[in-house]
Design an enzyme around this catalytic site. Sequence first.
Site: not given
Length: 205
Positions: A36, A105, A134
Amino acid sequence: MRLGPVYFITDPAAPASVPDQVHAAVAAGVRLVQLRDKHASDADMIAQARALQQITRAAGAMLVINDRVKVAIEIGADGLHVGQGDGDIADIRARIGPDMVLGLSIEALEQLGSIPPDTVNYLGVGPLRATTTKPDAAQPLGMDGLARIIAATPLPCVAIGGIKPGDLAAIRQAGAVGVAVVSAISRARDMQSAARALVAEWSAE
């Protein structure tokens, strides 16, 4: 496809390099790694993913690409993980083909109803808690919210978001097949030991 018990998501802002993070994780028994990087170009991400593939393949681990459909296709990734705003799930499945693992998600119970049949292989459910990795994440679910979502879907679920050592027994009892972590490994003083401890904690009676 075996998801659990520990799914490591790379951290480009951590002190250790991403390849070092992945080396440490797979050496400790982690068998699912997600690349990511929200800011890298597709070209840079493709180059990095190809380098990481050598590490994961040597360890018998899977490499999943976060968000970037083009990157996942280009490198022949084992999997792709997308969020709620990353496009139409049926279209993404058509683009990547039937064999690539696809994760989605889920941040709220209502989102389960919009998943087209036979498209998604697993769900990343969270955040369990607020997390610094995040900052734009949705409201934390807590253990009860996590358990409600898992109970409402037949898809295997991986818990994510602010997970710490000591949480894994409760997460397993909630019905998750594993946990996805970032800083619990990437920011640990000894990343390999931290990853090994999480794998062992999941398996503990």
